[in-house]
Design a protein around this motif. Structure first.
Motif, short mmCIF file in Angstrom:
data_model
loop_
_atom_site.label_atom_id
_atom_site.label_comp_id
_atom_site.label_asym_id
_atom_site.label_seq_id
_atom_site.Cartn_x
_atom_site.Cartn_y
_atom_site.Cartn_z
N ALA A 42 -7.24 13.16 -58.40
CA ALA A 42 -7.97 13.64 -57.21
C ALA A 42 -8.43 12.47 -56.35
O ALA A 42 -8.36 12.53 -55.11
CB ALA A 42 -9.15 14.50 -57.63
N ALA A 43 -8.90 11.40 -56.98
CA ALA A 43 -9.35 10.23 -56.23
C ALA A 43 -8.18 9.58 -55.50
O ALA A 43 -8.31 9.15 -54.34
CB ALA A 43 -10.01 9.21 -57.17
N HIS A 44 -7.02 9.51 -56.14
CA HIS A 44 -5.84 8.94 -55.50
C HIS A 44 -5.44 9.77 -54.29
O HIS A 44 -5.15 9.24 -53.22
CB HIS A 44 -4.69 8.87 -56.50
N TRP A 48 -5.38 8.33 -50.41
CA TRP A 48 -4.11 8.09 -49.74
C TRP A 48 -3.58 9.26 -48.92
O TRP A 48 -2.83 9.07 -47.98
CB TRP A 48 -3.04 7.70 -50.76
N HIS A 49 -3.93 10.49 -49.27
CA HIS A 49 -3.31 11.64 -48.61
C HIS A 49 -4.24 12.43 -47.70
O HIS A 49 -3.78 13.17 -46.85
CB HIS A 49 -2.72 12.59 -49.66
N ASN A 50 -5.54 12.31 -47.89
CA ASN A 50 -6.48 13.10 -47.09
C ASN A 50 -7.18 12.27 -46.03
O ASN A 50 -8.33 12.51 -45.71
CB ASN A 50 -7.53 13.76 -48.01
N VAL A 56 -5.99 6.40 -40.08
CA VAL A 56 -4.69 5.80 -40.42
C VAL A 56 -4.25 4.86 -39.29
O VAL A 56 -3.83 3.73 -39.55
CB VAL A 56 -3.63 6.89 -40.68
N MET A 57 -4.37 5.30 -38.06
CA MET A 57 -3.95 4.47 -36.92
C MET A 57 -4.83 3.22 -36.80
O MET A 57 -4.33 2.13 -36.51
CB MET A 57 -3.97 5.27 -35.63
#
Length: 104
Positions: A42-44, A48-50, A56-57
């Motif tokens: 969940a932490a990963h 990285w995904h949420n 991100v930019m």
């Protein structure tokens, strides 16, 4: 049996030559106990995904300015809790050196 090769004659009737089916199932967390596997997963995902597109930019532009990849820059934030600056010449050089050592 001149036309049959030795390997084919060793297999029993109906055997397709594939891997054995008796292999025990191995869970995705490996052979050890489950421990904190789902917490780490969940932490990963959160790291990285949420991430919002704006973040991100921001990280991508900052990483490019420093000569790093998005992953390298983000890992620095996650592992050390700080955003690298252009003045962090030594740390940036360490990251780039580690990158070149990984490629060998």
């Amino acid at each position: 049996m001149a036309g049959i090769d030795a390997k084919a004659s060793d297999a029993s009737v109906g055997h397709n030559g594939g891997p054995p089916l008796e292999q025990e199932h191995r869970p995705e967390w490996g052979d050890g106990g489950i421990g904190n596997y789902f917490y780490w997963k969940a932490a990963h995902r959160a790291a990285w995904h949420n991430v919002s597109p704006g973040i991100v930019m921001f990280r991508l532009r900052k990483a490019e300015r420093l000569g790093l990849t998005y992953e390298e820059y983000t890992l620095e934030i996650l592992e050390r809790g700080r955003h690298l600056q252009i003045e962090d010449v030594e740390r940036i050089a360490e990251i780039k050196t580690a990158r070149s050592l990984k490629r060998r």
